[in-house]
Write an enzyme that holds these catalytic residues in place. Structure first.
Site, short mmCIF file in Angstrom:
data_model
loop_
_atom_site.label_atom_id
_atom_site.label_comp_id
_atom_site.label_asym_id
_atom_site.label_seq_id
_atom_site.Cartn_x
_atom_site.Cartn_y
_atom_site.Cartn_z
N GLY A 247 0.89 -1.22 -0.08
CA GLY A 247 0.14 0.00 0.02
C GLY A 247 0.65 1.04 0.03
O GLY A 247 2.07 1.22 -0.31
N THR A 300 11.26 -10.89 -6.50
CA THR A 300 9.88 -11.57 -6.04
C THR A 300 10.24 -13.13 -5.91
O THR A 300 10.85 -14.03 -6.52
CB THR A 300 8.90 -11.69 -7.32
OG1 THR A 300 8.09 -13.01 -7.19
CG2 THR A 300 9.51 -11.49 -8.54
N ASP A 302 8.53 -15.46 -5.56
CA ASP A 302 7.52 -16.37 -6.42
C ASP A 302 8.24 -16.55 -7.87
O ASP A 302 7.68 -17.53 -8.39
CB ASP A 302 6.17 -15.86 -6.46
CG ASP A 302 5.38 -15.80 -5.09
OD1 ASP A 302 5.92 -16.14 -4.15
OD2 ASP A 302 4.26 -15.16 -5.24
N MET A 454 9.34 -18.41 7.32
CA MET A 454 10.72 -18.57 7.59
C MET A 454 11.83 -18.81 6.30
O MET A 454 12.84 -18.39 6.34
CB MET A 454 10.92 -20.08 8.38
CG MET A 454 10.06 -20.19 9.61
SD MET A 454 10.06 -21.69 10.18
CE MET A 454 11.72 -22.00 10.74
N1 LIG Z 1 -0.89 -1.03 -10.20
C1 LIG Z 1 0.01 -0.30 -9.48
N2 LIG Z 1 0.30 1.10 -9.65
C2 LIG Z 1 1.35 1.81 -8.78
N3 LIG Z 1 1.60 1.14 -7.56
C3 LIG Z 1 1.11 -0.04 -7.43
C4 LIG Z 1 0.34 -0.96 -7.97
N4 LIG Z 1 0.24 -1.99 -7.54
C5 LIG Z 1 0.82 -2.16 -6.71
N5 LIG Z 1 1.39 -0.87 -6.38
C6 LIG Z 1 2.49 -0.45 -5.16
O1 LIG Z 1 3.51 -1.21 -5.18
C7 LIG Z 1 3.98 -1.54 -3.68
C8 LIG Z 1 4.09 -3.03 -3.70
O2 LIG Z 1 3.03 -3.75 -4.14
P1 LIG Z 1 2.66 -5.30 -3.81
O3 LIG Z 1 2.17 -5.32 -2.38
O4 LIG Z 1 1.48 -5.80 -4.86
O5 LIG Z 1 3.95 -6.06 -3.82
P2 LIG Z 1 4.87 -6.38 -5.09
O6 LIG Z 1 5.62 -5.34 -5.66
O7 LIG Z 1 4.05 -7.19 -6.00
O8 LIG Z 1 5.65 -7.61 -4.38
P3 LIG Z 1 5.31 -9.09 -3.89
O9 LIG Z 1 6.05 -10.02 -5.27
O10 LIG Z 1 5.93 -9.38 -2.54
O11 LIG Z 1 3.88 -9.00 -3.97
C9 LIG Z 1 2.63 -1.03 -2.80
O12 LIG Z 1 3.19 -0.09 -2.35
C10 LIG Z 1 1.78 -0.66 -3.78
O13 LIG Z 1 0.88 0.29 -3.39
O1 LIG Z 2 2.07 -11.94 4.17
P1 LIG Z 2 2.40 -10.91 3.00
O2 LIG Z 2 3.73 -10.15 3.45
O3 LIG Z 2 1.44 -9.97 2.61
O4 LIG Z 2 3.01 -11.89 1.95
C1 LIG Z 2 2.58 -12.86 1.22
C2 LIG Z 2 2.78 -12.86 -0.15
O5 LIG Z 2 4.08 -12.54 -0.67
C3 LIG Z 2 4.63 -13.47 -1.58
O6 LIG Z 2 5.65 -14.30 -1.18
C4 LIG Z 2 4.86 -12.44 -2.69
O7 LIG Z 2 6.13 -11.95 -2.21
C5 LIG Z 2 3.31 -14.25 -2.11
O8 LIG Z 2 3.86 -15.46 -2.32
C6 LIG Z 2 2.52 -14.29 -0.80
O9 LIG Z 2 1.01 -14.48 -1.30
#
Ligand SMILES: Nc1ncnc2c1ncn2[C@@H]1O[C@H](COP(=O)(O)OP(=O)(O)OP(=O)(O)O)[C@@H](O)[C@H]1O
Ligand SMILES: O=P(O)(O)OC[C@H]1O[C@](O)(CO)[C@@H](O)[C@@H]1O
Ligand SMILES: [Mg+2]
Length: 530
Positions: A247, A300, A302, A454
């Protein structure tokens, strides 16, 4: 100018809003399971980097389609550059030279030495081949074909690395690093390398933004000054020195902060969401005519970023995951009719579950989001577990968190970034397994292990440490080369720069028709559960 406007357009359809690629690909695709939104048989699959623009536009009856495809590919993969908005920006000789005569930090501003004999630079026209297999038939396992005949079409992407000419004077740079999303092994390694490389270029002002994008708006969170001294040993522990978050503020607020603080290089470490944000920041900087380079480093666990061999942290995750699988195996094997269930991360993609199952060699059933399955019924997982208990006395199940979500009640919950919060498939399988064996009157000792956090908190292993090092260094080279709105990744064992929209148009998925998934099935010996 063309590529910048392309990037801006692409920003408006980031990851979350795009239709799934299966919806946009041409009729040469077919869905292998009518109830699956994800499983795509690669019969003539237009390569995974395809997007709606190019797939729908190709007319294979046109004798020039191949040339047109390549031209379109080249323009899509062209890297946005600051000269797109500042055509008169003068390049200067690079200050990155390993043949230094003075210690780091003693660079004299404005004085740049050029060593004519040194051939350590990347030419801007160097390219890396994106796809290396020439499939002779659309029926070949894992075939990614552009046309129904699987015509070979070379697709080149930009080679990463230091350029001879740079577009920023180090003394005028203020660089910031931010880590967003969930944790991932190797974050500290990348932060460390970015800082070290910036210093080698001669940058003095380097800061960390605490707790992800939130650190740009929360007044109580102040910038963390970074230097080689500060980051020297941070790679020895997991997590992120800077903290992470989901967020946070909108793009306008972030760019306001960049302007206020005079930040002109931003290194963004995160997954799909973070990269969508990074691209939006890049686009907003272009709109405001700010000379800022925004560079993404895909993080990531994942491994769900397109076009890359793997993302950092993934290897470490697999290594740790197989330890959990081993524990589940020992528990199951030591109990009378023992069943071990291990849940691993993988929101959309089952790469960790697949690779950990393969590497451990102790898994009987591997369940991933890309492959639908039934728990109950004559072909369901539970019936197979009963068979395994009869045949060998124990069984191990490895399930990715995003698998089998259709079997669970929709939580309707979203996290702060808008990601759907999944139901716990691991707990569900454990409960249903216990219930099933009780009902049929067969003893079963079910143990459930959830090692997910973990695994994520570990420090990077050696191979990830090296990957992080190269990615971090290349991120800095990309910024000094004047690129923005790009991401850096490993491509067929070489390092390449990609325009951000191309790597986040949808999550990278395990191809159920790939040799790797077939190898996993060979190894587990599991049948189809449909
Ligand atoms: N479509 C978007 N446009 C702008 N900012 C975004 C968008 N989607 C997510 N963000 C911002 O990017 C940040 C990280 O997003 P998110 O929590 O989905 O993790 P991620 O980068 O996909 O990593 P993870 O693989 O851990 O999920 C957040 O601060 C979120 O507000
Ligand atoms: O519990 P959190 O911090 O939201 O993260 C969980 C997510 O993070 C990830 O590992 C991606 O970073 C996803 O596989 C999983 O859903
Ligand atoms: Mg994500």
């Amino acid at each position: 100018m063309a590529s910048i406007s392309h990037a801006i357009t692409a920003t408006t359809n980031p990851y979350l809003n795009l239709p799934h690629p299966a919806q946009t690909r041409s009729s040469i695709l077919r869905l292998s399971h009518s109830n699956s939104r994800r499983v795509i048989k690669n019969v003539g699959v237009f390569a995974e980097h395809s997007n709606s623009t190019s797939t729908s536009a190709i007319d294979f009856n046109d004798p020039d389609w191949k040339i047109k495809f390549q031209q379109d590919f080249e323009s899509r993969f062209r890297l946005p550059h600051i000269t797109d908005i500042f055509p008169d920006s003068p390049p200067i000789p690079s200050t990155f030279c390993l043949k230094m005569r003075t210690p780091i930090g003693k660079n004299i501003p404005g004085h740049y030495s050029l060593d004519e004999e040194w051939h350590g630079y990347i030419n801007n026209n160097d390219r890396v081949l994106l796809k290396t297999i020439n499939y002779s038939s659309p029926k070949s396992a894992g075939a990614e074909c552009i046309d129904p005949n699987c015509t070979w079409v070379e697709q080149w992407v930009h080679r990463a690395g230091p350029r001879e000419k740079i577009y920023y004077k180090p003394e005028e740079v203020k660089a910031a690093i931010v880590t967003c999303g969930g944790l991932c092994p190797g974050l500290n390694d990348v932060i460390r390398q970015i800082v070290i490389t910036l210093e080698i270029y001669g940058v003095k002002k380097i800061v960390g933004i605490p707790f992800g994008y939130r650190g740009f708006s929360d007044k109580e969170l102040t910038e963390v000054p970074l230097s080689r001294k500060v980051v020297q040993n941070i790679h020895l522990s997991g997590g992120s020195l800077l903290g992470v978050s989901r967020g946070g503020p909108g793009v306008n607020d972030i760019v306001d902060t960049l302007e206020e603080r005079g930040i002109n290089m931003l290194f963004v470490l995160g997954g799909n969401g973070t990269h969508a944000g990074a691209n939006a920041i890049h686009s907003e900087c272009c709109k405001r005519l700010l000379k800022v380079s925004v560079i993404g480093v895909p993080k990531t666990i994942d491994n769900d970023i397109l076009l890359m061999d793997k993302t950092f942290g993934f290897d470490t995750a697999v290594e740790e995951a197989q330890r959990a699988i081993n524990s589940a195996y020992i528990e199951a094997h030591s109990a009378y009719h023992g069943i071990g269930v291990v849940k691993l991360m993988g929101r959309s993609s089952g790469f960790i579950a697949m690779q950990a199952s393969l590497s451990s060699g102790q898994v009987d059933v591997c369940l991933i989001p890309e492959v639908p399955f039934n728990l109950h019924g004559p072909h369901g997982v539970l019936r197979h577990l009963q068979y395994l208990l009869e045949m060998k006395g124990s069984a191990v199940v490895c399930v990715a968190e995003g698998a089998g979500q259709n079997l669970l009640q929709n939580t309707n919950a979203k996290d702060a970034s808008g990601n759907i919060v999944f139901g716990d498939i691991g707990v569900y399988i454990q409960q249903e397994t216990k219930k099933y064996f009780k009902e049929i009157g067969v003893h079963a000792d079910v143990k459930y292990i959830d090692p997910t956090y973990m695994i994520r908190a570990c420090r990077a292993n050696a191979s990830d440490g090296i990957l992080c090092t190269v990615l971090g260094q290349n991120a800095v080279h990309g910024a000094f080369a004047g690129y923005s709105g790009i991401s850096v990744g490993l491509c067929n064992t070489h390092y390449a720069y990609f325009p951000i929209p191309e790597v986040i148009s949808h999550p990278r998925l395990v191809d159920p028709n790939s040799r790797m998934w077939h190898r996993c099935l060979t190894s587990t010996g599991q049948p189809d559960f449909i």
